[in-house]
Structures are given as structure tokens and as C-alpha cells.
Design a protein around this motif. Structure first.
Motif, PDB file in Angstrom:
ATOM      1  N   ILE A  83       0.786  -0.977  -0.036  1.00  0.00           N
ATOM      2  CA  ILE A  83      -0.326   0.277   0.432  1.00  0.00           C
ATOM      3  C   ILE A  83       0.717   1.264  -0.045  1.00  0.00           C
ATOM      4  O   ILE A  83       1.945   1.672   0.441  1.00  0.00           O
ATOM      5  N   ARG A  84       0.104   2.726  -0.439  1.00  0.00           N
ATOM      6  CA  ARG A  84       0.703   3.554  -1.139  1.00  0.00           C
ATOM      7  C   ARG A  84       0.844   4.434   0.330  1.00  0.00           C
ATOM      8  O   ARG A  84      -0.791   4.055   1.300  1.00  0.00           O
ATOM      9  N   ASP A  85       1.704   5.497   0.621  1.00  0.00           N
ATOM     10  CA  ASP A  85       0.493   6.599   1.622  1.00  0.00           C
ATOM     11  C   ASP A  85      -0.727   7.130   0.723  1.00  0.00           C
ATOM     12  O   ASP A  85      -0.684   7.224  -0.173  1.00  0.00           O
ATOM     13  N   GLY A  86      -1.488   7.290   2.139  1.00  0.00           N
ATOM     14  CA  GLY A  86      -2.591   7.204   1.419  1.00  0.00           C
ATOM     15  C   GLY A  86      -3.783   6.962   2.452  1.00  0.00           C
ATOM     16  O   GLY A  86      -3.443   6.518   3.816  1.00  0.00           O
ATOM     17  N   GLU A  87      -5.654   7.263   2.090  1.00  0.00           N
ATOM     18  CA  GLU A  87      -6.182   6.640   3.436  1.00  0.00           C
ATOM     19  C   GLU A  87      -7.151   5.905   3.107  1.00  0.00           C
ATOM     20  O   GLU A  87      -7.166   4.907   1.607  1.00  0.00           O
ATOM     21  N   VAL A  88      -7.338   5.004   3.889  1.00  0.00           N
ATOM     22  CA  VAL A  88      -8.533   3.745   4.052  1.00  0.00           C
ATOM     23  C   VAL A  88      -9.404   3.969   4.015  1.00  0.00           C
ATOM     24  O   VAL A  88      -9.751   4.901   5.442  1.00  0.00           O
ATOM     25  N   LYS A  89     -10.800   3.830   3.506  1.00  0.00           N
ATOM     26  CA  LYS A  89     -11.769   4.625   3.857  1.00  0.00           C
ATOM     27  C   LYS A  89     -12.010   2.939   4.111  1.00  0.00           C
ATOM     28  O   LYS A  89     -12.813   1.921   3.812  1.00  0.00           O
ATOM     29  N   ILE A  90     -12.958   3.701   5.790  1.00  0.00           N
ATOM     30  CA  ILE A  90     -13.683   2.149   6.164  1.00  0.00           C
ATOM     31  C   ILE A  90     -14.921   2.636   6.132  1.00  0.00           C
ATOM     32  O   ILE A  90     -15.627   3.257   7.189  1.00  0.00           O
ATOM     33  N   PHE A  91     -16.533   1.942   5.646  1.00  0.00           N
ATOM     34  CA  PHE A  91     -17.037   1.778   5.753  1.00  0.00           C
ATOM     35  C   PHE A  91     -18.325   1.147   6.844  1.00  0.00           C
ATOM     36  O   PHE A  91     -18.310  -0.620   6.439  1.00  0.00           O
ATOM     37  N   ALA A  92     -19.045   2.132   7.181  1.00  0.00           N
ATOM     38  CA  ALA A  92     -19.312   0.193   8.661  1.00  0.00           C
ATOM     39  C   ALA A  92     -20.099  -0.621   8.192  1.00  0.00           C
ATOM     40  O   ALA A  92     -20.925  -0.889   8.492  1.00  0.00           O
ATOM     41  N   SER A  93     -21.508   0.346   7.123  1.00  0.00           N
ATOM     42  CA  SER A  93     -22.525  -0.214   6.561  1.00  0.00           C
ATOM     43  C   SER A  93     -22.871   0.002   4.828  1.00  0.00           C
ATOM     44  O   SER A  93     -21.966   1.499   4.914  1.00  0.00           O
ATOM     45  N   ALA A  94     -23.478  -0.514   4.377  1.00  0.00           N
ATOM     46  CA  ALA A  94     -23.706   0.315   3.061  1.00  0.00           C
ATOM     47  C   ALA A  94     -24.506   1.608   3.135  1.00  0.00           C
ATOM     48  O   ALA A  94     -25.188   1.603   4.178  1.00  0.00           O
ATOM     49  N   GLY A  95     -23.732   2.372   2.418  1.00  0.00           N
ATOM     50  CA  GLY A  95     -24.648   3.720   2.116  1.00  0.00           C
ATOM     51  C   GLY A  95     -23.717   5.087   3.325  1.00  0.00           C
ATOM     52  O   GLY A  95     -24.398   5.810   3.295  1.00  0.00           O
ATOM     53  N   ALA A  96     -23.240   4.020   4.326  1.00  0.00           N
ATOM     54  CA  ALA A  96     -22.863   5.530   4.711  1.00  0.00           C
ATOM     55  C   ALA A  96     -21.472   5.907   4.526  1.00  0.00           C
ATOM     56  O   ALA A  96     -20.963   5.857   3.655  1.00  0.00           O
ATOM     57  N   THR A  97     -21.452   7.074   5.575  1.00  0.00           N
ATOM     58  CA  THR A  97     -20.270   7.931   4.609  1.00  0.00           C
ATOM     59  C   THR A  97     -19.133   6.792   5.617  1.00  0.00           C
ATOM     60  O   THR A  97     -19.110   6.858   6.229  1.00  0.00           O
ATOM     61  N   PRO A  98     -17.813   6.921   4.956  1.00  0.00           N
ATOM     62  CA  PRO A  98     -17.079   6.612   5.043  1.00  0.00           C
ATOM     63  C   PRO A  98     -15.618   7.259   6.294  1.00  0.00           C
ATOM     64  O   PRO A  98     -15.805   8.379   6.241  1.00  0.00           O
ATOM     65  N   GLU A  99     -15.321   6.919   7.082  1.00  0.00           N
ATOM     66  CA  GLU A  99     -14.483   7.221   7.963  1.00  0.00           C
ATOM     67  C   GLU A  99     -13.394   7.026   7.473  1.00  0.00           C
ATOM     68  O   GLU A  99     -12.132   5.981   6.792  1.00  0.00           O
ATOM     69  N   THR A 100     -12.388   8.194   7.578  1.00  0.00           N
ATOM     70  CA  THR A 100     -10.716   7.665   7.560  1.00  0.00           C
ATOM     71  C   THR A 100      -9.900   7.655   7.887  1.00  0.00           C
ATOM     72  O   THR A 100      -9.537   7.988   9.361  1.00  0.00           O
ATOM     73  N   VAL A 101      -8.599   6.957   7.789  1.00  0.00           N
ATOM     74  CA  VAL A 101      -7.570   6.730   8.533  1.00  0.00           C
ATOM     75  C   VAL A 101      -6.001   6.895   7.421  1.00  0.00           C
ATOM     76  O   VAL A 101      -6.119   6.510   6.542  1.00  0.00           O
ATOM     77  N   ARG A 102      -5.627   7.567   7.218  1.00  0.00           N
ATOM     78  CA  ARG A 102      -4.172   8.054   7.475  1.00  0.00           C
ATOM     79  C   ARG A 102      -3.233   7.155   7.344  1.00  0.00           C
ATOM     80  O   ARG A 102      -3.081   7.058   8.779  1.00  0.00           O
ATOM     81  N   VAL A 103      -3.186   6.308   6.224  1.00  0.00           N
ATOM     82  CA  VAL A 103      -1.541   5.675   6.440  1.00  0.00           C
ATOM     83  C   VAL A 103      -0.241   6.157   5.782  1.00  0.00           C
ATOM     84  O   VAL A 103      -0.673   6.014   4.802  1.00  0.00           O
ATOM     85  N   GLU A 104       0.330   5.382   6.144  1.00  0.00           N
ATOM     86  CA  GLU A 104       1.755   5.547   5.378  1.00  0.00           C
ATOM     87  C   GLU A 104       2.578   3.897   5.416  1.00  0.00           C
ATOM     88  O   GLU A 104       3.212   3.796   5.838  1.00  0.00           O
ATOM     89  N   GLY A 105       2.541   3.992   3.788  1.00  0.00           N
ATOM     90  CA  GLY A 105       3.208   2.562   3.544  1.00  0.00           C
ATOM     91  C   GLY A 105       2.994   1.398   4.377  1.00  0.00           C
ATOM     92  O   GLY A 105       1.564   1.129   5.109  1.00  0.00           O
ATOM     93  N   GLY A 106       3.398   0.248   4.285  1.00  0.00           N
ATOM     94  CA  GLY A 106       2.205  -1.060   4.452  1.00  0.00           C
ATOM     95  C   GLY A 106       1.837  -2.213   3.929  1.00  0.00           C
ATOM     96  O   GLY A 106       2.820  -2.557   2.053  1.00  0.00           O
ATOM     97  N   PHE A 107       1.601  -2.705   3.864  1.00  0.00           N
ATOM     98  CA  PHE A 107       0.727  -4.224   2.902  1.00  0.00           C
ATOM     99  C   PHE A 107      -0.417  -4.200   3.594  1.00  0.00           C
ATOM    100  O   PHE A 107      -1.164  -4.345   4.683  1.00  0.00           O
ATOM    101  N   ALA A 108      -0.879  -5.389   2.337  1.00  0.00           N
ATOM    102  CA  ALA A 108      -2.454  -6.056   2.539  1.00  0.00           C
ATOM    103  C   ALA A 108      -2.796  -6.859   2.445  1.00  0.00           C
ATOM    104  O   ALA A 108      -2.393  -6.698   1.145  1.00  0.00           O
ATOM    105  N   GLU A 109      -3.182  -7.937   3.375  1.00  0.00           N
ATOM    106  CA  GLU A 109      -4.406  -8.899   3.636  1.00  0.00           C
ATOM    107  C   GLU A 109      -5.356  -9.420   3.158  1.00  0.00           C
ATOM    108  O   GLU A 109      -5.619  -9.010   3.652  1.00  0.00           O
ATOM    109  N   VAL A 110      -5.995  -9.935   1.795  1.00  0.00           N
ATOM    110  CA  VAL A 110      -7.345 -10.120   2.066  1.00  0.00           C
ATOM    111  C   VAL A 110      -6.987 -11.665   2.058  1.00  0.00           C
ATOM    112  O   VAL A 110      -6.740 -12.729   0.816  1.00  0.00           O
ATOM    113  N   ASN A 111      -8.556 -12.678   2.857  1.00  0.00           N
ATOM    114  CA  ASN A 111      -7.854 -14.121   2.829  1.00  0.00           C
ATOM    115  C   ASN A 111      -9.593 -14.489   3.331  1.00  0.00           C
ATOM    116  O   ASN A 111     -10.183 -13.508   3.784  1.00  0.00           O
TER     117      ASN A 111
END
Length: 87
Positions: free
Chosen positions: A44-72
């Protein structure tokens, strides 16, 4: 239906919760993750992770700097080098 989401830094587990969707700032572009997403790993690049608590909800944003994402089968884990706290 919900996606299990965890946000982790080298220091600690910051979040562990059930959410509707997360948009991740991948190095090849942003990508959304819903429950039952195909397995994938991405840097992942520096940027904002957008977290949607429910469908159609306004996203909460969390700013991150670097790292990895894993979906399993367990959900989405973001291993962020740093999370930038908003003041």
C-alpha cells in the motif's frame, strides 16, 4: 454479512471489527474489499484507508504511510508502517 477488518502497526493492533467495506490505497491503485473478496496481497502507498461501517454510510478515513494489505478467508488485514493521527 460483514467483512472482518484489522488495522495493525508494528506497535499494536489498532482496530479489529466487522465492517461493510474497506477501500485500500494500493500501490497499483485503490481497491475495495467486501466480504468474500478473492484472496490477494498488495503493498500500500501513503494515503487514506476508507472504512464503511454499513452500505451507504459515510466512510471513516484513516491515513496510513506504507505497508501491506492481505485479504484471505478470515477477512482483510492491513499491516501499516505508520498510522498518522489527525489532530
Amino acid at each position: 454479512m460483514a467483512l472482518h477488518f484489522e488495522l495493525v502497526t508494528p506497535e499494536k493492533l489498532l482496530r479489529s471489527e466487522e465492517v461493510h467495506m474497506v477501500v485500500v490505497p494500493g500501490t497499483e491503485g485503490d481497491f475495495g474489499v467486501l466480504e468474500r473478496h478473492a484472496p490477494v496481497m498488495s503493498t500500500i502507498r501513503d494515503g487514506e484507508v476508507k472504512i464503511f461501517a454499513s452500505a451507504g454510510a459515510t466512510p471513516e478515513t484513516v491515513r496510513v504511510e506504507g505497508g501491506f494489505a492481505e485479504v484471505n478467508a478470515e477477512g482483510l488485514t492491513i499491516l501499516a508502517e505508520k498510522v498518522v493521527e489527525e489532530n
